[in-house]
Write an enzyme that holds these catalytic residues in place. Structure first.
Site, PDB file in Angstrom:
ATOM      1  N   GLU A   1       0.849  -1.200   0.000  1.00  0.00           N
ATOM      2  CA  GLU A   1       0.000   0.000   0.000  1.00  0.00           C
ATOM      3  C   GLU A   1       0.881   1.244   0.000  1.00  0.00           C
ATOM      4  O   GLU A   1       2.012   1.216   0.498  1.00  0.00           O
ATOM      5  CB  GLU A   1      -0.929  -0.065   1.227  1.00  0.00           C
ATOM      6  CG  GLU A   1      -1.839   1.118   1.448  1.00  0.00           C
ATOM      7  CD  GLU A   1      -2.814   1.423   0.316  1.00  0.00           C
ATOM      8  OE1 GLU A   1      -2.355   1.576  -0.835  1.00  0.00           O
ATOM      9  OE2 GLU A   1      -4.017   1.572   0.582  1.00  0.00           O
ATOM     10  N   ASP A   2       0.364   2.318  -0.564  1.00  0.00           N
ATOM     11  CA  ASP A   2       1.156   3.550  -0.593  1.00  0.00           C
ATOM     12  C   ASP A   2       1.229   4.225   0.773  1.00  0.00           C
ATOM     13  O   ASP A   2       2.289   4.604   1.234  1.00  0.00           O
ATOM     14  CB  ASP A   2       0.609   4.536  -1.653  1.00  0.00           C
ATOM     15  CG  ASP A   2      -0.903   4.748  -1.573  1.00  0.00           C
ATOM     16  OD1 ASP A   2      -1.538   4.266  -0.614  1.00  0.00           O
ATOM     17  OD2 ASP A   2      -1.456   5.397  -2.492  1.00  0.00           O
TER      18      ASP A   2
ATOM     19  N   ASP B   1      -3.460   5.847   6.441  1.00  0.00           N
ATOM     20  CA  ASP B   1      -3.932   7.125   6.962  1.00  0.00           C
ATOM     21  C   ASP B   1      -4.912   6.832   8.103  1.00  0.00           C
ATOM     22  O   ASP B   1      -4.493   6.552   9.220  1.00  0.00           O
ATOM     23  CB  ASP B   1      -4.571   7.878   5.789  1.00  0.00           C
ATOM     24  CG  ASP B   1      -4.987   9.299   6.120  1.00  0.00           C
ATOM     25  OD1 ASP B   1      -4.362   9.930   6.982  1.00  0.00           O
ATOM     26  OD2 ASP B   1      -5.955   9.789   5.505  1.00  0.00           O
TER      27      ASP B   1
ATOM     28  N   PHE C   1      -0.815  16.349   3.944  1.00  0.00           N
ATOM     29  CA  PHE C   1      -1.249  15.674   2.729  1.00  0.00           C
ATOM     30  C   PHE C   1      -0.111  15.655   1.720  1.00  0.00           C
ATOM     31  O   PHE C   1       0.454  16.695   1.379  1.00  0.00           O
ATOM     32  CB  PHE C   1      -2.484  16.358   2.137  1.00  0.00           C
ATOM     33  CG  PHE C   1      -3.179  15.476   1.142  1.00  0.00           C
ATOM     34  CD1 PHE C   1      -4.093  14.515   1.570  1.00  0.00           C
ATOM     35  CD2 PHE C   1      -2.905  15.566  -0.209  1.00  0.00           C
ATOM     36  CE1 PHE C   1      -4.712  13.665   0.664  1.00  0.00           C
ATOM     37  CE2 PHE C   1      -3.517  14.729  -1.134  1.00  0.00           C
ATOM     38  CZ  PHE C   1      -4.427  13.780  -0.694  1.00  0.00           C
TER      39      PHE C   1
ATOM     40  N   ARG D   1       0.319  12.296  -9.535  1.00  0.00           N
ATOM     41  CA  ARG D   1       0.808  10.959  -9.189  1.00  0.00           C
ATOM     42  C   ARG D   1       2.236  10.700  -9.653  1.00  0.00           C
ATOM     43  O   ARG D   1       2.952   9.907  -9.051  1.00  0.00           O
ATOM     44  CB  ARG D   1      -0.071   9.893  -9.862  1.00  0.00           C
ATOM     45  CG  ARG D   1      -1.287   9.538  -9.070  1.00  0.00           C
ATOM     46  CD  ARG D   1      -1.844   8.212  -9.544  1.00  0.00           C
ATOM     47  NE  ARG D   1      -3.267   8.123  -9.342  1.00  0.00           N
ATOM     48  CZ  ARG D   1      -3.833   7.755  -8.202  1.00  0.00           C
ATOM     49  NH1 ARG D   1      -3.100   7.457  -7.159  1.00  0.00           N
ATOM     50  NH2 ARG D   1      -5.150   7.713  -8.099  1.00  0.00           N
TER      51      ARG D   1
HETATM   52  P1  IMP Z   1      -7.155   5.257   4.808  1.00  0.00           P
HETATM   53  O1  IMP Z   1      -8.246   4.286   4.503  1.00  0.00           O
HETATM   54  O2  IMP Z   1      -7.682   6.525   5.433  1.00  0.00           O
HETATM   55  O3  IMP Z   1      -6.006   4.676   5.603  1.00  0.00           O
HETATM   56  O4  IMP Z   1      -6.657   5.792   3.440  1.00  0.00           O
HETATM   57  C1  IMP Z   1      -5.767   5.204   2.665  1.00  0.00           C
HETATM   58  C2  IMP Z   1      -5.833   5.809   1.289  1.00  0.00           C
HETATM   59  O5  IMP Z   1      -6.115   7.215   1.330  1.00  0.00           O
HETATM   60  C3  IMP Z   1      -4.503   5.688   0.622  1.00  0.00           C
HETATM   61  O6  IMP Z   1      -4.433   4.487  -0.103  1.00  0.00           O
HETATM   62  C4  IMP Z   1      -4.466   6.893  -0.257  1.00  0.00           C
HETATM   63  O7  IMP Z   1      -5.081   6.598  -1.486  1.00  0.00           O
HETATM   64  C5  IMP Z   1      -5.304   7.923   0.436  1.00  0.00           C
HETATM   65  N1  IMP Z   1      -4.472   8.898   1.172  1.00  0.00           N
HETATM   66  C6  IMP Z   1      -4.352   9.039   2.502  1.00  0.00           C
HETATM   67  N2  IMP Z   1      -3.498  10.019   2.831  1.00  0.00           N
HETATM   68  C7  IMP Z   1      -3.047  10.514   1.662  1.00  0.00           C
HETATM   69  C8  IMP Z   1      -2.097  11.567   1.325  1.00  0.00           C
HETATM   70  O8  IMP Z   1      -1.490  12.228   2.160  1.00  0.00           O
HETATM   71  N3  IMP Z   1      -1.911  11.769  -0.006  1.00  0.00           N
HETATM   72  C9  IMP Z   1      -2.542  11.053  -0.980  1.00  0.00           C
HETATM   73  N4  IMP Z   1      -3.410  10.067  -0.704  1.00  0.00           N
HETATM   74  C10 IMP Z   1      -3.665   9.805   0.597  1.00  0.00           C
HETATM   75 MG    MG Z   2      -4.718   4.599  -2.497  1.00  0.00          MG
END
Ligand code: IMP
Ligand code: MG
Length: 177
Positions: A98-99, A102, A151, A164
């Site tokens: 995963e990237d 969050d 962010f 991206r």
């Molecule tokens: P989560 O479900 O809130 O943990 O979100 C994960 C997804 O939100 C990641 O796979 C990203 O696609 C997106 N995301 C969360 N933070 C960022 C950020 O700082 N920049 C870009 N995408 C983010």
């Molecule tokens: Mg993502």
């Protein structure tokens, strides 16, 4: 390419150096068998391609599409699979790639979903982790960098599908679009 809205947080050299370390660590931790790397589209594609090339062992790669509906800077909390895997995970060693972690909503959902497919083991490799923002408990076994609650974009990460590309990770300054 300079953009006044972007401030470099992690240089491409640092990213690549850290990925080489992660690749060595993961290769050591799985001494035998095939490791199934599952890339979460789209953001993690860049990380997957570099991480898999840093692994000195057999790997399979597959892709999964997950949508959390959000188009802005936060995900809505509603998770949906937009592309499922082509393979069965039964008895497999699985590494979710995963990237960024969050809120943890996406990975929490995915861990439950994939666990039902009876893999032998399941771990997470995330390039970035924003622990301050966690809403659901998620432990990423391999983390590239912990970052503050800001962010970020580039190296796969987007803001409404923009930014991206390119090799460094930048903070998208407040108020910018
Ligand atoms: P989560 O479900 O809130 O943990 O979100 C994960 C997804 O939100 C990641 O796979 C990203 O696609 C997106 N995301 C969360 N933070 C960022 C950020 O700082 N920049 C870009 N995408 C983010
Ligand atoms: Mg993502």
């Amino acid at each position: 390419m300079t953009d006044p809205k972007l401030r470099v947080l992690i240089s491409s050299e640092k990213i690549q150096e850290r990925i080489r370390e992660l690749g060595e660590q993961i290769s050591k931790d799985y001494p035998e068998g095939t490791l199934h790397m599952i890339c979460i589209l789209k953001g993690a594609v860049f990380f997957l391609t570099d991480l898999s090339r840093a692994m000195k062992r057999d790997v399979h790669v597959d892709f999964m599409g997950i949508s959390t509906y959000g188009k802005g800077k936060t995900s809505s909390g509603e998770v949906r699979v937009t592309k499922d895997l082509d393979i069965s995970l039964e008895g497999a060693d699985v590494l979710i790639v995963e990237d960024i972690v969050d809120s943890g909503v996406t990975l929490n959902y995915l861990m439950h979903l994939l666990d039902q497919r009876k893999p032998r083991s399941i771990r997470i490799a995330a390039l970035l982790d924003k622990p301050e923002r966690r809403l659901r408990p998620i432990h990423a076994n391999y983390v590239g960098f912990q970052i503050p609650d800001q962010f970020v974009v580039r190296y796969g990460l987007d803001y409404a599908e923009k930014y991206r590309n390119l090799d460094d990770i930048c903070v998208l300054e407040e108020g910018a679009a």
